[in-house]
Enzyme design. Structure first.
Site, PDB file in Angstrom:
ATOM      1  N   HIS A   2       0.411  10.887 -27.299  1.00 22.51           N
ATOM      2  CA  HIS A   2       0.193   9.545 -26.752  1.00 22.51           C
ATOM      3  C   HIS A   2      -0.480   8.634 -27.773  1.00 22.51           C
ATOM      4  O   HIS A   2      -0.180   7.438 -27.851  1.00 22.51           O
ATOM      5  CB  HIS A   2      -0.671   9.627 -25.496  1.00 22.51           C
TER       6      HIS A   2
ATOM      7  N   GLU B 260      -4.167  16.801 -10.500  1.00 22.01           N
ATOM      8  CA  GLU B 260      -4.691  17.118 -11.836  1.00 22.01           C
ATOM      9  C   GLU B 260      -6.209  17.270 -11.844  1.00 22.01           C
ATOM     10  O   GLU B 260      -6.920  16.657 -12.646  1.00 22.01           O
ATOM     11  CB  GLU B 260      -4.246  16.074 -12.874  1.00 22.01           C
TER      12      GLU B 260
ATOM     13  N   LYS C  41       7.097  23.369 -13.730  1.00 20.98           N
ATOM     14  CA  LYS C  41       6.247  22.250 -13.322  1.00 20.98           C
ATOM     15  C   LYS C  41       5.913  22.342 -11.840  1.00 20.98           C
ATOM     16  O   LYS C  41       4.774  22.094 -11.426  1.00 20.98           O
ATOM     17  CB  LYS C  41       6.910  20.920 -13.632  1.00 20.98           C
TER      18      LYS C  41
ATOM     19  N   HIS D 175       8.881   9.449 -26.953  1.00 20.89           N
ATOM     20  CA  HIS D 175       7.760  10.173 -26.352  1.00 20.89           C
ATOM     21  C   HIS D 175       7.791  11.654 -26.730  1.00 20.89           C
ATOM     22  O   HIS D 175       6.799  12.221 -27.188  1.00 20.89           O
ATOM     23  CB  HIS D 175       7.809  10.016 -24.833  1.00 20.89           C
TER      24      HIS D 175
ATOM     25  N   HIS E 169       0.232  16.301 -25.571  1.00 25.21           N
ATOM     26  CA  HIS E 169       0.265  14.881 -25.185  1.00 25.21           C
ATOM     27  C   HIS E 169      -0.933  14.074 -25.673  1.00 25.21           C
ATOM     28  O   HIS E 169      -0.823  12.857 -25.831  1.00 25.21           O
ATOM     29  CB  HIS E 169       0.369  14.768 -23.662  1.00 25.21           C
TER      30      HIS E 169
ATOM     31  N   ARG F 114       0.805  -1.229   0.000  1.00 27.62           N
ATOM     32  CA  ARG F 114       0.000   0.000   0.000  1.00 27.62           C
ATOM     33  C   ARG F 114       0.836   1.277   0.000  1.00 27.62           C
ATOM     34  O   ARG F 114       0.340   2.348   0.332  1.00 27.62           O
ATOM     35  CB  ARG F 114      -1.001   0.004   1.163  1.00 27.62           C
TER      36      ARG F 114
ATOM     37  N   ASN G 278      -0.173  18.727 -20.072  1.00 30.50           N
ATOM     38  CA  ASN G 278      -0.382  17.733 -21.126  1.00 30.50           C
ATOM     39  C   ASN G 278      -0.454  18.367 -22.512  1.00 30.50           C
ATOM     40  O   ASN G 278      -0.874  17.707 -23.463  1.00 30.50           O
ATOM     41  CB  ASN G 278      -1.673  16.953 -20.852  1.00 30.50           C
TER      42      ASN G 278
ATOM     43  N   LYS H  46       3.486  11.627 -10.602  1.00 28.38           N
ATOM     44  CA  LYS H  46       2.701  10.742 -11.470  1.00 28.38           C
ATOM     45  C   LYS H  46       3.481   9.462 -11.717  1.00 28.38           C
ATOM     46  O   LYS H  46       4.643   9.497 -12.132  1.00 28.38           O
ATOM     47  CB  LYS H  46       2.409  11.421 -12.812  1.00 28.38           C
TER      48      LYS H  46
END
Length: 357
Positions: free
Chosen positions: A251, A236, A226, A264, A247, A121, A244, A142
């Site tokens: 993506h 977010e 950032k 990427h 992105h 956890r 993003n 993230k």
């Protein structure tokens, strides 16, 4: 050495940036409370061959540590490798005091962070980025893995204890990985800092110019931008979505290519160009950016990709709401906003963009 203090509602932590700052890892570990019983270093085979021995030497005999190496490549950010890391951690009897060390680029940082965030956890982890791209992914908490239906669809928010960004680890990057990371620096400039964009435009004529103080200052500025956003919106729920920019399409391109043949950042660069084309006020900026990126060696749009397939992937983007695709656009430098599009409308615009680019 430069130090940036990341401040989020759930945790504050330092980012150490500079040559040879890997030596800070032992200091960070010694200051943890409780002291870790053992460590798990997660890396990939490419990075492991270059820098694993250095990290192990710095840690020394002060902490017991185990290492798992996986294949390189963003397609390795998978359920299979997630389970392999969890099983390895259980076999080696990591407990809740243990610490995961993510040694690598964005793929390793995301995977290792997700392993740490869900093992028992949640246990602690430290980011040790080895790519320019990871100046973005290593900061902000993230973590996650890819799903066949979409990139980064499975994961958790889990902040590290520290980010140790040893810039000497960046000297071995191939050109396409330098381009990949630089695209995220450009993204930060476009959404938040026109002066940074103009400075980069003036000083980076080739990717080889991205070195020394120029590189370090670009990384620092990107991380500061950032941090300013994540401080306000860690999970977010609002403005963090602006990060993003580029992105949503990026993506989708990566997914359609099965994470092969394009990095990427190179895919995100194409996504930024598309986003700039969607607002008349930024069309000229998009043309300027395209010329610059082309001169830096960024790849052209993969023309064999169909707009309908890309749109189908974009509809599964995490920002999509009620059948609408949410695109991050700009009203000019430092003025990002979310704009909804129907899939039919966006497919028509994307088809036109692919035909013209």
């Amino acid at each position: 050495m430069n130090t940036i203090h990341i401040t989020t509602p759930s945790k504050n932590y330092p980012v150490f940036i500079g040559e040879k700052v890997i030596n800070q890892i032992k200091v960070v570990l010694e200051n943890l409370n409780p002291s870790p019983k053992n460590l798990l270093i997660i890396t990939d085979e490419n990075v492991g061959a270059l820098y694993l021995e250095t990290v192990q030497r710095v840690i020394g005999d002060a902490f017991t540590h185990e290492t798992i190496q996986i294949q390189a490549g963003d397609d390795q950010k998978s359920f299979e490798n997630y389970m392999a890391c969890q099983s390895f951690a259980l076999t080696k009897e990591l407990d809740r005091s243990s610490v995961v060390i993510a040694l690598g680029g964005g793929m390793i940082g995301d995977l290792a962070g997700f392993v740490a965030g869900t093992y028992m956890r949640g246990i602690r982890f430290i980011q040790v980025p080895t790519t320019i791209l990871a100046h973005d992914s290593a900061v902000g908490g993230k973590t996650g893995i890819n799903h066949p239906e979409g990139k980064n669809m499975i994961g958790v928010f889990h902040q590290p204890e520290a980010v140790i960004y040893s810039t000497d680890f960046l000297t071995t990057l191939p050109l396409n990985e330098k381009r990949s990371g630089f695209a995220e620096v450009v993204k930060h400039a476009l959404i938040a800092d026109e002066n940074l964009y103009r400075s980069l435009r003036e000083n980076v004529k080739t990717i080889d110019d991205l070195k020394g103080d120029c590189l370090q200052q670009a990384l620092i500025k990107g991380i500061e931008i950032k941090n300013a956003i994540v401080t306000q919106d860690e999970k977010e729920k609002g403005i963090r979505a602006y990060l993003n920019f580029g992105h949503t399409l990026g993506h989708a391109i990566e997914g359609e290519l099965q994470y092969k043949g394009i990095t990427h950042g190179e895919a995100v660069a194409l996504g930024m160009l598309f986003a700039l084309s969607l607002n008349e006020g930024t069309e000229n900026l998009g043309k300027e950016l395209k010329l610059w990126l082309t001169s830096l060696g960024y790849p052209s749009f993969p023309k064999h990709l169909s707009s309908s397939s890309l749109i189908n992937r974009m509809k599964k983007d995490k920002k999509a709401e009620k059948g609408m695709i949410q695109m991050v656009l700009l009203n000019g430098f430092g003025k990002p906003y979310l704009s909804p599009f129907t899939s039919k409308e966006l497919e028509r615009k994307l088809s036109s963009f692919i035909g013209e680019i």
